[in-house]
Write an enzyme that holds these catalytic residues in place. Structure first.
Site, PDB file in Angstrom:
ATOM      1  N   ILE A   1      -7.142  -0.432  10.032  1.00 49.20           N
ATOM      2  CA  ILE A   1      -7.608   0.410  11.139  1.00 49.20           C
ATOM      3  C   ILE A   1      -7.518  -0.353  12.451  1.00 49.20           C
ATOM      4  CG2 ILE A   1      -9.664   1.490  12.140  1.00 49.20           C
ATOM      5  CD1 ILE A   1     -10.339   2.478   9.299  1.00 49.20           C
TER       6      ILE A   1
ATOM      7  N   GLU B   1      -0.611  -2.240  -6.883  1.00 45.02           N
ATOM      8  CA  GLU B   1      -1.498  -1.216  -7.434  1.00 45.02           C
ATOM      9  C   GLU B   1      -0.761   0.045  -7.832  1.00 45.02           C
ATOM     10  OE1 GLU B   1      -5.438  -1.901  -4.689  1.00 45.02           O
ATOM     11  OE2 GLU B   1      -4.345  -0.045  -4.538  1.00 45.02           O
TER      12      GLU B   1
ATOM     13  N   ASN C   1     -11.463   5.585   4.434  1.00 45.21           N
ATOM     14  CA  ASN C   1     -11.266   5.688   2.988  1.00 45.21           C
ATOM     15  C   ASN C   1     -12.087   4.594   2.300  1.00 45.21           C
ATOM     16  OD1 ASN C   1      -9.469   7.809   3.396  1.00 45.21           O
ATOM     17  ND2 ASN C   1      -7.736   6.422   3.590  1.00 45.21           N
TER      18      ASN C   1
ATOM     19  N   GLY D   1       0.823  -1.193   0.000  1.00 44.22           N
ATOM     20  CA  GLY D   1       0.000   0.000   0.000  1.00 44.22           C
ATOM     21  C   GLY D   1       0.862   1.250   0.000  1.00 44.22           C
ATOM     22  N   VAL D   2       0.246   2.396   0.339  1.00 42.72           N
ATOM     23  CA  VAL D   2       0.987   3.651   0.401  1.00 42.72           C
ATOM     24  C   VAL D   2       1.092   4.091   1.855  1.00 42.72           C
ATOM     25  CG1 VAL D   2       0.370   4.410  -1.913  1.00 42.72           C
ATOM     26  CG2 VAL D   2      -1.139   4.958  -0.005  1.00 42.72           C
ATOM     27  N   GLY D   3       1.881   5.136   2.103  1.00 46.15           N
ATOM     28  CA  GLY D   3       1.953   5.714   3.434  1.00 46.15           C
ATOM     29  C   GLY D   3       3.242   5.384   4.140  1.00 46.15           C
TER      30      GLY D   3
ATOM     31  N   VAL E   1       4.117   3.445   6.748  1.00 50.25           N
ATOM     32  CA  VAL E   1       4.563   2.077   7.020  1.00 50.25           C
ATOM     33  C   VAL E   1       5.080   1.430   5.736  1.00 50.25           C
ATOM     34  CG1 VAL E   1       3.815  -0.220   7.729  1.00 50.25           C
ATOM     35  CG2 VAL E   1       3.014   1.793   8.991  1.00 50.25           C
TER      36      VAL E   1
ATOM     37  N   LYS F   1      -4.278   7.886  17.832  1.00 50.71           N
ATOM     38  CA  LYS F   1      -4.730   9.037  18.638  1.00 50.71           C
ATOM     39  C   LYS F   1      -3.968   9.120  19.962  1.00 50.71           C
ATOM     40  CE  LYS F   1      -8.633  10.316  16.273  1.00 50.71           C
ATOM     41  NZ  LYS F   1      -9.063  11.642  15.880  1.00 50.71           N
TER      42      LYS F   1
END
Lengths: 504, 504
Positions: free
Chosen positions: B364, B294, B384, B269-271, B273, B408
């Site tokens: 999440i 992707e 998302n 994925g992105v981000g 991590v 958080k």
């Protein structure tokens, strides 16, 4: 029969009594057994093993084995071994009452696996070493090839991966099953995988035989016992109504040009609702149907007999005694129109997606947003398992989930605010059907799904309760995408556990 | 550039201003737009459409359209149209803050779809009629073929299925992208599907161009704006620790002979991590890696540059401004080692399964039994969407799910007794990783999964609370297969909503 079941002279020398074969299974072994929905499971060695375990336990040295199969088996296998407390770990599917009780009491471990995933998980080495394969066949050819019996399941993988192989040759099975099976030997571990060359349900892409080096076969046991074969029961009224809604929908889709006139390959589970659907298809306007499914049950056989179904591909039979007799008497006549394959192929995501299967599966409960629980009662008790429902639903052209709207004489609603366990996510559920009606969820955002499910699928006794929850959730939920009152989302299950009913 | 972007004389005559093109989109239309993770989305017409909608609204006749894309886009598309209240229904994925707010306020409908499923759902006719395709390209050849830009997404399907097509030609995109794409035109509806002939990540099975009959193109709009291109941020400490656990696991699997030395095709994925993992792979012992994924983000580009990655297949770029400049300046140099495909192929279950992808996705929350929530905060608010995580995880060789153990500032535990929404079921989750450690769930029955997840993944602040729940559930749950206290299974979420923290 007129034919020697163990035609190989080399393997005839390995024929032993069941007790002698059971003695070859060491304590702590992982054992890969044949068997899929009560068909083609070994019928003598598991009973002998259970006796051995009981005697050992009585003598103060209990032992256990791990049992891997195709899917569910029968009392002579799951029941006997569970009763003897002989199973350490069971996978990938079971429906045995003794096993279920032990699993839910925390006395037996159970891993509930997609049926298409088992072969690759074992081959990849992710489940540990396979010590013994114990496989029923209907015969052994002169040159040592194995003729499968009434199920194929994971037999190819067990034979390939196990250190030693025990074969049960069951003379109850028809000799004319020879040629009906299609064992594909083209699978591989990545990066060596290639496309599976199967483009129509009836395609034959392998060989009719299981292959095993004779030196790997440690014992051959002769048996003559029938498969489990539960009697056929006529569909009840709720099942017939579910089938009616489904058939009306299929006709509508054909009329809209979204399905061909002869539909697409059918996948159907077992049981009362499935029988009603298959009966309905037999009475309906459809011709030249095909099936790409896990099991061939009485209803499928009826459709083949009448010619409504032109070909059926599966991994196992699951027949009543009457239908089993019919197959045993006429296997040669069905051999061109029935293909039994390894379950990694019958349920393979690649093939299911390519063929565009119409997947029809039963469930335990659904929620307002189309999430499906197929496996757990009240969130913690396993019923049977996910079986192949995920293999088919996830990659289906249309995924149908079918259930009566209530259970336990109305004490349980099959439609709840939030399911207590999820086996099929909202992303994978197209159509939900109860005897009340059909909800077509394709292309609907969550709140619209809830509207359809309440109005069309819920039982009238529970509809006001669902509507009340839904309206309060619409008003008070912190997020309005999937409105929920998180403090009472599982309140219906809590109430059932406390009072024996989901009713307020 | 030195090359005319719209080389077709016939299509040059259709060049119009963005406002004129936007006027071709009727109220209530379903519009298929290009765009995937902020790359290759139309940059002028959506803004013009948003202006038109705002003016109509001010004049008392508001209107809306339904927006279908590849995946997420950018403020000029999702942001502007959502701000104007111009979106009736959005699918299959978004990550825009304005859209998210409207969806969670119940003001916009959103269907969260597996990215590989969108093309077939549209083609099958299950989502209704596609009125307009609005697609960014990097150029048009003399004979009218379209050169894709920085994403492919669902563009082939939009162009094939839409009644009329609007093309944006973006001169910011490199002309040297020509030849980098691979558009497969061999898909079909069942019963006409055949195997997808792709056996290695870099295989080219189609043509580099999108094909559209010129008479179907209603307007061509010229633009020169850059893709969204969020800046790259260096991985934080937690991300680096997650990556460390993952890399150690991969080395261990290679040592155990369960993965080849050059692993298997990577999906990431992105981000933060994902960047940490890709950085770690660059520093680690692995060579000759491949990616079947992707998006190509900065980290992948770095691995390609260093030679650690030999080839990468995706459907889009998702680059920082610096990396986007690099691609724009050197597209020709990357053209042999990067393939951008339609997302139905980049994410296709058939291909993902065949290649044996190592799927790595963020989440999440996860629960004690390995169920994964990728989409919903506290069960009702969409974040998302599932994106391609299900496409990859479900058919992966190994499915990894990665998350910091808290969010958080510690008020939320990412490991909870029961997830508040399920996107990946227990059947599909192999490995869970947090900065605390890694839980290998393969081959473990539910209670053993809980033991691993509590001991290895939970944050120490929440571990005693999880242990307390788990022990009481073991003692009091009506079923011991998946022990739960149904009355408090979602209690942590309830507490967070009431107090702002999951802590007791």
């Amino acid at each position: 029969m007129g034919k020697m079941r163990v035609a190989s002279a080399e393997l005839r020398r390995k024929v032993v009594p069941a007790d002698a074969a059971a003695a070859l299974i060491p304590a702590g072994a992982n054992v890969g057994m044949s068997g899929f929905t009560g068909a083609g499971y070994p019928k003598a060695v598991p009973l002998a093993l259970a006796r051995r375990i009981s005697e050992a336990t009585a003598a103060g040295t209990p032992f256990r084995v791990s049992v891997w199969t195709g899917a569910s088996t029968a009392p002579e296998l799951d029941g006997a071994l569970a009763e003897a407390d002989g199973i350490e770990l069971r996978l990938p599917y079971q429906s045995d009452p003794v096993s279920r009780r032990k699993i839910n009491a925390g006395l037996m471990e159970y891993i509930d696996v997609h049926l298409s995933h088992v072969a690759q998980l074992v081959w990849e080495g992710f489940l540990g070493h396979l010590d013994v394969a114990l496989v029923e066949v209907s015969g052994i050819t002169e040159d040592g090839r194995l003729v499968p019996s009434s199920s194929v399941g994971n037999n190819k993988t067990w034979i390939d991966q196990a250190e030693r192989v025990i074969v049960e040759v069951n003379s109850w099975q028809s000799t004319e099953l020879e040629g009906l099976h299609d064992i594909y030997y083209g699978t591989a571990l990545p990066p060596h995988r290639v496309p599976i060359p199967l483009a129509r349900p009836g395609d034959r892409i392998g060989t009719p035989y299981l292959v095993c080096p004779p030196e790997k076969i440690a014992a051959v046991v002769e048996t003559d016992r029938p498969d489990r074969n539960s009697p056929f029961t006529e569909p009840d009224d709720a099942s017939r109504r579910i089938a009616g809604h489904l058939l009306e929908f299929l006709e509508h889709e054909v009329a809209r040009g979204r399905l061909p006139a002869n539909l697409l390959p059918l996948q159907s589970g077992v049981g009362n609702v499935a029988n009603a659907v298959l009966n309905g298809l037999g009475a309906g306007p459809f011709e030249n149907l095909t099936a790409y499914t896990e099991v061939i049950q009485d209803g499928m056989l009826g459709l083949l007999r009448s010619g409504t179904l032109s070909v059926a591909s599966a991994t196992a039979f699951s027949l009543s005694p009457v239908a089993a007799e019919e197959i045993n008497a006429n296997a040669a006549a069905y051999r061109d129109r029935i293909v039994l394959r390894p379950q990694e192929i019958s349920n393979h995501p690649e093939v299911v997606r390519r063929l565009g299967v119409l997947a029809m599966n039963g469930i335990i409960e659904a929620d307002l947003y189309g999430n499906i629980n197929s496996t757990h009662l009240m969130g913690s008790q396993i019923q049977n398992g996910i079986g192949g429902s995920g293999d088919f639903a996830r990659n289906a052209y249309i995924s149908f989930f079918l259930t009566p709207s209530t259970a336990k004489a109305g004490a349980i609603s099959s439609i709840v605010p939030m399911v207590s366990h999820v086996d099929h996510t909202e992303h994978d559920v197209h159509v939900l059907v109860t005897e009340q009606g059909l909800a077509d969820l394709r292309g609907l955002a969550p709140r619209r799904r809830a509207r359809q499910i309440i109005d069309r699928c819920a039982h009238p006794d529970y509809r006001p309760l669902l509507e009340d929850y839904h309206q309060r959730a619409l008003a008070e939920s912190p997020g309005k995408h999937t409105p929920h009152l998180i403090g009472e989302a599982l309140g219906w299950h809590e109430r059932y556990l406390a009072t024996g009913s989901m009713r307020a």
